[in-house]
Design a protein around this motif. Structure first.
Motif, PDB file in Angstrom:
ATOM      1  N   GLY A  34     -42.520 -36.303  27.605  1.00  0.00           N
ATOM      2  CA  GLY A  34     -42.170 -37.188  28.607  1.00  0.00           C
ATOM      3  C   GLY A  34     -41.245 -36.565  29.539  1.00  0.00           C
ATOM      4  N   THR A  35     -40.361 -36.110  29.076  1.00  0.00           N
ATOM      5  CA  THR A  35     -39.268 -35.582  30.004  1.00  0.00           C
ATOM      6  C   THR A  35     -39.981 -34.326  30.847  1.00  0.00           C
ATOM      7  OG1 THR A  35     -37.547 -35.990  28.407  1.00  0.00           O
ATOM      8  CG2 THR A  35     -37.024 -34.344  30.111  1.00  0.00           C
ATOM      9  N   ASN A  36     -40.522 -33.428  30.141  1.00  0.00           N
ATOM     10  CA  ASN A  36     -41.451 -32.365  30.783  1.00  0.00           C
ATOM     11  C   ASN A  36     -42.447 -33.030  31.825  1.00  0.00           C
ATOM     12  OD1 ASN A  36     -39.513 -30.370  30.222  1.00  0.00           O
ATOM     13  ND2 ASN A  36     -41.028 -29.724  28.409  1.00  0.00           N
ATOM     14  N   VAL A  71     -39.464 -44.771  39.404  1.00  0.00           N
ATOM     15  CA  VAL A  71     -39.047 -46.262  38.627  1.00  0.00           C
ATOM     16  C   VAL A  71     -39.327 -46.000  37.312  1.00  0.00           C
ATOM     17  CG1 VAL A  71     -39.874 -47.299  41.020  1.00  0.00           C
ATOM     18  CG2 VAL A  71     -41.556 -47.019  38.927  1.00  0.00           C
ATOM     19  N   VAL A  72     -38.761 -46.749  36.673  1.00  0.00           N
ATOM     20  CA  VAL A  72     -38.717 -46.897  34.953  1.00  0.00           C
ATOM     21  C   VAL A  72     -39.095 -48.412  34.707  1.00  0.00           C
ATOM     22  CG1 VAL A  72     -37.563 -46.881  32.890  1.00  0.00           C
ATOM     23  CG2 VAL A  72     -37.155 -45.165  34.829  1.00  0.00           C
ATOM     24  N   HIS A  73     -40.198 -48.552  33.958  1.00  0.00           N
ATOM     25  CA  HIS A  73     -40.515 -50.024  33.652  1.00  0.00           C
ATOM     26  C   HIS A  73     -39.572 -50.151  32.154  1.00  0.00           C
ATOM     27  CE1 HIS A  73     -43.975 -50.201  36.311  1.00  0.00           C
ATOM     28  NE2 HIS A  73     -44.199 -48.954  35.930  1.00  0.00           N
ATOM     29  N   ALA A  93     -42.750 -44.374  30.189  1.00  0.00           N
ATOM     30  CA  ALA A  93     -42.186 -44.142  28.932  1.00  0.00           C
ATOM     31  C   ALA A  93     -42.220 -45.403  27.988  1.00  0.00           C
ATOM     32  CB  ALA A  93     -41.052 -43.155  29.190  1.00  0.00           C
ATOM     33  N   HIS A  94     -41.682 -46.446  28.610  1.00  0.00           N
ATOM     34  CA  HIS A  94     -41.573 -47.553  27.610  1.00  0.00           C
ATOM     35  C   HIS A  94     -42.667 -48.470  27.682  1.00  0.00           C
ATOM     36  CE1 HIS A  94     -36.910 -47.389  28.422  1.00  0.00           C
ATOM     37  NE2 HIS A  94     -37.519 -46.190  28.119  1.00  0.00           N
ATOM     38  N   ALA A  95     -43.581 -48.136  28.574  1.00  0.00           N
ATOM     39  CA  ALA A  95     -44.629 -49.156  29.169  1.00  0.00           C
ATOM     40  C   ALA A  95     -45.986 -48.821  28.790  1.00  0.00           C
ATOM     41  CB  ALA A  95     -44.344 -49.508  30.407  1.00  0.00           C
ATOM     42  N   SER A 129     -44.507 -41.110  27.680  1.00  0.00           N
ATOM     43  CA  SER A 129     -44.083 -40.444  26.687  1.00  0.00           C
ATOM     44  C   SER A 129     -44.698 -40.781  25.413  1.00  0.00           C
ATOM     45  CB  SER A 129     -42.595 -40.918  26.818  1.00  0.00           C
ATOM     46  OG  SER A 129     -42.008 -40.440  25.360  1.00  0.00           O
ATOM     47  N   PHE A 130     -44.890 -39.929  24.608  1.00  0.00           N
ATOM     48  CA  PHE A 130     -45.343 -39.864  23.195  1.00  0.00           C
ATOM     49  C   PHE A 130     -44.350 -39.592  22.166  1.00  0.00           C
ATOM     50  CE2 PHE A 130     -49.327 -39.225  26.110  1.00  0.00           C
ATOM     51  CZ  PHE A 130     -49.532 -40.495  26.072  1.00  0.00           C
ATOM     52  N   ASP A 131     -43.286 -39.578  22.492  1.00  0.00           N
ATOM     53  CA  ASP A 131     -42.242 -39.077  21.520  1.00  0.00           C
ATOM     54  C   ASP A 131     -42.240 -40.071  20.166  1.00  0.00           C
ATOM     55  OD1 ASP A 131     -40.210 -41.161  21.341  1.00  0.00           O
ATOM     56  OD2 ASP A 131     -39.136 -39.977  22.799  1.00  0.00           O
ATOM     57  N   ALA A 132     -41.339 -39.466  19.347  1.00  0.00           N
ATOM     58  CA  ALA A 132     -41.531 -39.949  17.834  1.00  0.00           C
ATOM     59  C   ALA A 132     -40.818 -41.447  17.912  1.00  0.00           C
ATOM     60  CB  ALA A 132     -40.609 -39.157  16.864  1.00  0.00           C
ATOM     61  N   LEU A 188     -26.920 -48.467  22.775  1.00  0.00           N
ATOM     62  CA  LEU A 188     -27.107 -48.789  24.233  1.00  0.00           C
ATOM     63  C   LEU A 188     -28.317 -48.000  24.799  1.00  0.00           C
ATOM     64  CD1 LEU A 188     -26.176 -50.299  26.867  1.00  0.00           C
ATOM     65  CD2 LEU A 188     -24.515 -48.570  27.147  1.00  0.00           C
ATOM     66  N   ARG A 189     -29.314 -48.513  25.294  1.00  0.00           N
ATOM     67  CA  ARG A 189     -30.133 -47.694  26.209  1.00  0.00           C
ATOM     68  C   ARG A 189     -30.008 -48.087  27.743  1.00  0.00           C
ATOM     69  NH1 ARG A 189     -34.342 -44.209  23.542  1.00  0.00           N
ATOM     70  NH2 ARG A 189     -32.927 -43.345  22.025  1.00  0.00           N
ATOM     71  N   TYR A 190     -29.307 -47.419  28.604  1.00  0.00           N
ATOM     72  CA  TYR A 190     -28.774 -46.115  28.396  1.00  0.00           C
ATOM     73  C   TYR A 190     -27.321 -46.305  29.110  1.00  0.00           C
ATOM     74  CZ  TYR A 190     -33.653 -44.695  27.796  1.00  0.00           C
ATOM     75  OH  TYR A 190     -34.706 -44.506  27.439  1.00  0.00           O
TER      76      TYR A 190
HETATM   77  C1  LIG Z   1     -37.284 -43.757  30.510  1.00  0.00           C
HETATM   78  C2  LIG Z   1     -37.567 -42.878  29.816  1.00  0.00           C
HETATM   79  N1  LIG Z   1     -38.403 -41.833  30.596  1.00  0.00           N
HETATM   80  C3  LIG Z   1     -38.748 -40.537  29.811  1.00  0.00           C
HETATM   81  C4  LIG Z   1     -38.323 -40.374  28.670  1.00  0.00           C
HETATM   82  C5  LIG Z   1     -38.801 -39.106  28.056  1.00  0.00           C
HETATM   83  O1  LIG Z   1     -39.498 -39.077  27.097  1.00  0.00           O
HETATM   84  P1  LIG Z   1     -39.490 -37.966  25.956  1.00  0.00           P
HETATM   85  O2  LIG Z   1     -38.773 -38.235  24.847  1.00  0.00           O
HETATM   86  O3  LIG Z   1     -41.009 -37.681  25.776  1.00  0.00           O
HETATM   87  O4  LIG Z   1     -39.323 -36.512  26.416  1.00  0.00           O
HETATM   88  C6  LIG Z   1     -37.733 -41.194  27.851  1.00  0.00           C
HETATM   89  C7  LIG Z   1     -37.360 -41.205  26.596  1.00  0.00           C
HETATM   90  O5  LIG Z   1     -36.983 -41.766  25.773  1.00  0.00           O
HETATM   91  C8  LIG Z   1     -37.281 -42.417  28.552  1.00  0.00           C
HETATM   92  O6  LIG Z   1     -36.700 -43.305  27.872  1.00  0.00           O
END
Ligand SMILES: Cc1ncc(COP(=O)(O)O)c(C=O)c1O
Length: 367
Positions: free
Chosen positions: A54-56, A124-126, A149-151, A171-174, A315-317
């Motif tokens: 998701g970061t990339n 924006v971040v949901h 990523a959360h949504a 994001s499809f991380d673990a 704590l996120r984040y």
């Molecule tokens: C708000 C948000 N954006 C992006 C990411 C990035 O996702 P990834 O872990 O797949 O790189 C995360 C990861 O936790 C996230 O919380």
């Protein structure tokens, strides 16, 4: 230790992985293509380009917008560090804005106060899966990178989050609602962005001889490269897990909602706790994290007490404008308040009833 995040994987994931290994192919291949297709269908997207995280995906989304170098991108301070890194790696300046106390989301108001003549885009971040009021932000007139990523299961008016901005990112991380070992994706209603993303994710290779498989030409191994790009390729092993998770996503979401509803019921009348905001009106939530606010100035004590009882919280984040590498002079009072009060407690589909009860009882007994 009861983990704050977790996934539910089983024989379906194993079967999918086995079939990829059986084909002697682990890299970018048919499973990635199938995942992109089925995910797009579920979310009613114009398309998805899967990448390795998701970061990339955020990095690529910003690159696709081709904004003026050193221009400013406004984003919430309450987000993953990778959001700011994606901005900076593209040679833009991250400008942090505050969030709403109840929803922990940015609003048009919190964004407006950071707009300058150098602003070129908004991210924006949901947060936690609670949808941002997208329309008021789109109305500000800037390209919007929509971090979903959360949504993955969130909606506004029947439309999935991620599909509402200029470019959407998953994001499809673990530890995500739809988990793979590592993975992310880009979507957009603009097909040009999707075509470019597909090219850029593989070092910018437009068409290799192998892809073209045109051995009638000499030197079929030559390729065209139009831009300087890193390698951000997804692979069939991660997509295999993604395919199995996609099939059970509705079930996984029901499990998450059960935990969420249980907490909401139990904590609603605890005077020193503020519970998270539910989806409102035409919204649908994803229940990625359950973030409480501890109102008696004892958040750190509660976290330590739970840890000693075997319950991991986090704590996120930590707000990004307070982190040394991005430290800014901005005062973002709500993010700073959340930095003292907010705590994410365990919410994931593998929690058992007795674990949930244990967490609730422990919090109720905290003095
Ligand atoms: C708000 C948000 N954006 C992006 C990411 C990035 O996702 P990834 O872990 O797949 O790189 C995360 C990861 O936790 C996230 O919380």
């Amino acid at each position: 230790m009861i983990s704050v995040f977790g996934t539910l994987v089983g024989k379906e994931e194993l079967e999918e992985i086995k079939s990829s290994l059986g084909n002697h192919w682990m890299g970018l291949g048919p499973k990635v293509g199938l995942f992109e297709k089925l995910f797009s269908e579920r979310q009613s997207l114009s398309g998805l380009v899967m990448v390795d995280s998701g970061t990339n995906a955020l990095y690529l989304a910003i690159k696709l917008l081709n904004l003026p170098k050193q221009s400013e991108i406004i984003l919430p301070a309450l987000t993953w560090i990778g959001c700011a890194q994606a901005v900076a790696l593209n040679d833009h300046i991250p400008v942090f804005c505050d969030v709403d106390l109840e929803t922990q989301n940015v609003t048009a108001q919190t964004i407006k106060s950071q707009i300058t003549s150098k602003t070129s885009a908004i991210m924006v971040v949901h947060y936690a899966g609670k949808p941002v009021k997208m329309q008021e932000i789109m109305d500000l007139g800037y390209p919007v990178i929509e971090d979903a990523a959360h949504a993955v299961d969130s909606k506004i008016g029947g439309q999935f989050c991620g599909s509402l901005g200029t470019i959407g990112v998953y994001s499809f991380d673990a530890v995500k609602n739809l988990a793979t070992p590592e993975g992310g994706g880009i979507t957009s209603k603009n097909p040009v962005f999707l075509d470019m993303a597909r090219e850029m994710r593989y070092c910018g290779i437009a068409k290799s001889g192998f892809e073209a498989r045109d051995t009638s030409k000499n030197r079929w191994w030559q390729y065209q490269v139009r831009d300087i790009c890193p390698k951000l390729l997804p692979n069939d092993i991660c997509a295999s897990v993604g395919l199995a998770q996609l099939k059970k996503l509705d079930y996984l979401q029901r499990l998450r909602k059960q935990v969420w509803d249980y907490y909401q019921r139990e904590f609603t009348s605890v005077p020193w706790l503020a519970i998270p905001r539910e989806a409102e009106g035409n919204e649908q939530h994803s229940y990625f994290t359950y973030c409480i606010r501890v109102l008696n100035n004892r958040r750190d004590d509660l976290a330590r007490y739970l840890l000693e009882k075997g319950v991991y919280t986090t704590l996120r984040y930590e707000p990004l404008h307070l982190i040394p590498i991005y430290k800014s002079k901005s005062k973002l009072p709500i993010c700073e308040q959340l930095n003292e009060e907010a705590l994410s407690i365990p919410l994931h589909p593998r929690l058992t009833e007795s674990e949930i009860q244990f967490i609730v009882d422990a919090i109720m007994k905290f003095r």
